[in-house]
Design an enzyme around this catalytic site. Structure first.
Site, PDB file in Angstrom:
ATOM      1  CG  ASN A 184      -1.698   1.131   1.289  1.00 10.81           C
ATOM      2  OD1 ASN A 184      -1.865   2.034   0.301  1.00 10.81           O
ATOM      3  ND2 ASN A 184      -2.239   1.628   2.531  1.00 10.81           N
ATOM      4  CD1 TRP A 185       3.874   1.214  -2.732  1.00 11.05           C
ATOM      5  CD2 TRP A 185       3.966   2.389  -4.801  1.00 11.05           C
ATOM      6  NE1 TRP A 185       4.942   0.617  -3.622  1.00 11.05           N
ATOM      7  CE2 TRP A 185       4.829   1.488  -4.861  1.00 11.05           C
ATOM      8  CE3 TRP A 185       3.818   3.123  -5.845  1.00 11.05           C
ATOM      9  CZ2 TRP A 185       5.676   1.168  -5.871  1.00 11.05           C
ATOM     10  CZ3 TRP A 185       4.375   2.920  -7.059  1.00 11.05           C
ATOM     11  CH2 TRP A 185       5.511   1.939  -7.017  1.00 11.05           C
ATOM     12  CE  LYS A 186      -0.257   3.326   4.578  1.00  6.70           C
ATOM     13  NZ  LYS A 186      -0.102   3.535   6.151  1.00  6.70           N
ATOM     14  CG  HIS A 246      -6.137   2.168   4.807  1.00  5.77           C
ATOM     15  ND1 HIS A 246      -5.493   3.131   5.709  1.00  5.77           N
ATOM     16  CD2 HIS A 246      -4.990   1.141   4.849  1.00  5.77           C
ATOM     17  CE1 HIS A 246      -4.292   2.683   6.248  1.00  5.77           C
ATOM     18  NE2 HIS A 246      -4.139   1.551   5.713  1.00  5.77           N
ATOM     19  CD  GLU A 266      -3.227   5.561   6.629  1.00  8.61           C
ATOM     20  OE1 GLU A 266      -2.964   5.702   5.489  1.00  8.61           O
ATOM     21  OE2 GLU A 266      -2.254   4.832   7.154  1.00  8.61           O
ATOM     22  CD  GLU A 324      -3.782  -2.443   6.867  1.00  8.66           C
ATOM     23  OE1 GLU A 324      -2.574  -2.588   6.701  1.00  8.66           O
ATOM     24  OE2 GLU A 324      -4.311  -1.356   6.709  1.00  8.66           O
ATOM     25  N   GLY A 327       2.002   1.916  10.861  1.00  4.92           N
ATOM     26  CA  GLY A 327       3.075   3.194  10.923  1.00  4.92           C
ATOM     27  C   GLY A 327       3.447   3.525  12.069  1.00  4.92           C
ATOM     28  CB  SER A 386       4.514  -1.820  12.112  1.00  6.93           C
ATOM     29  OG  SER A 386       4.164  -0.666  12.258  1.00  6.93           O
ATOM     30  N   GLY A 421       2.496  -0.981   4.287  1.00  4.34           N
ATOM     31  CA  GLY A 421       2.755   0.187   3.821  1.00  4.34           C
ATOM     32  C   GLY A 421       4.141   0.374   3.616  1.00  4.34           C
ATOM     33  N   GLY A 422       4.834   1.143   4.791  1.00  4.04           N
ATOM     34  CA  GLY A 422       6.072   1.651   4.596  1.00  4.04           C
ATOM     35  C   GLY A 422       7.041   0.904   3.766  1.00  4.04           C
TER      36      GLY A 422
HETATM   37  P1  PGA Z   1       2.334   0.149   7.483  1.00  2.00           P
HETATM   38  O1  PGA Z   1       1.058   0.248   6.864  1.00  2.00           O
HETATM   39  O2  PGA Z   1       2.706  -1.042   6.961  1.00  2.00           O
HETATM   40  O3  PGA Z   1       3.452   1.411   7.359  1.00  2.00           O
HETATM   41  O4  PGA Z   1       2.122   0.017   9.028  1.00  2.00           O
HETATM   42  C1  PGA Z   1       0.112  -0.544   6.579  1.00  2.00           C
HETATM   43  C2  PGA Z   1      -1.389   0.034   6.088  1.00  2.00           C
HETATM   44  O5  PGA Z   1      -1.680   1.048   6.345  1.00  2.00           O
HETATM   45  O6  PGA Z   1      -1.654  -0.764   5.262  1.00  2.00           O
END
Ligand code: PGA
Length: 240
Positions: free
Chosen positions: A9-11, A94, A96, A162, A168, A203, A224-225
């Site tokens: 997930n590149w956001k 998601h 967010e 999640e 994050g 994470s 994500g990251g």
């Molecule tokens: P993260 O994000 O791996 O940076 O914690 C995961 C996500 O939000 O899908």
């Protein structure tokens, strides 16, 4: 049915040049991966990443989809538009989007139906906040999100668990905790949509991925990251 799926997930990251560089670095590193490897990228990167991924085992996804076919929905994007540029998957709900953009279980449900109707594979996200976990509400919150998000849906979906407190933050759920919670989600989802793949996210990284993926109920990851770093992401897609 329960395929290993590793989805990045590149956001809101990766310009045109950065996406191109990522693909140049990542593709040689993932060519032997046995999982379904997916990159959910910003809308503006979808077509580029799709074209660069032709002939590889990498599939492309988006991070949102409108519930309507077309029309007066400023700022939204339709399933048809996403498919046209090469998207095969789409992240829906998601945390967010729930926290900053007013996404609810009802809109998650509408978007998921629209994705399925158009042949996009939805990755439906659920997760509890720290307050909810500490208040002993985790199962109630997750059961609600799953039941409302998947109401009236019987087709195959992908679910991503999640925990909001792990996204994050560098705080990963322990493999045992993630496994137990995903086992619970499976018990709620199974009567509705059958034996679907359920991913862990929050994470997940090159160092902890294998121990999470070893667990019985964890079918993959939403990352994500670590999905922004070709080397780290390739370690995850190449896990046993
Ligand atoms: P993260 O994000 O791996 O940076 O914690 C995961 C996500 O939000 O899908």
């Amino acid at each position: 049915m329960r395929r290993r799926i590793i989805a990045g997930n590149w956001k809101m990251n990766m310009t045109k040049a950065e996406a191109k560089q990522f693909m140049a670095d990542f593709l040689p590193l993932c060519k032997d991966a046995k999982c379904d490897t997916v990159l959910c990228v910003p809308f503006t990167d979808i077509h580029r990443v799709y074209k660069l991924a032709i002939g590889s085992n990498v599939k492309v996804g988006a991070q949102n989809v409108a519930w309507a076919d077309k029309g007066a929905f400023t700022g939204e994007i339709s399933a048809e538009m996403l498919k046209e540029v090469g998207a095969e998957y789409v992240i829906i709900g998601h945390s967010e989007r729930r926290a900053y953009f007013g996404e609810t279980d009802e809109t998650v449900n509408m978007r998921t139906k629209q994705a399925l109707k158009n042949g996009l594979k939805p990755i439906v996200c659920v997760g509890e906040t720290l307050d909810q976990r500490e208040g002993g509400k985790t199962e109630e919150v997750l059961a609600n999100q799953v039941k409302k998000g998947l109401e009236g849906i019987t087709e195959e979906v992908i679910i991503a668990y999640e925990p909001v407190w792990a996204i994050g933050t560098g705080k990963t759920a322990t493999p045992e905790m993630a496994n137990e919670t995903i086992g619970f989600i499976r018990s709620v989802a199974q009567p509705l949509v059958g034996d679907v793949s359920i991913l862990y996210g929050g994470s997940m990284n090159a160092a902890n991925a294998q121990s999470l993926l070893n667990m019985e109920h964890i079918d993959g990851g939403l990352i994500g990251g670590a999905s922004l770093k070709p080397n780290d992401f390739s370690v995850i897609v190449n896990c046993d």
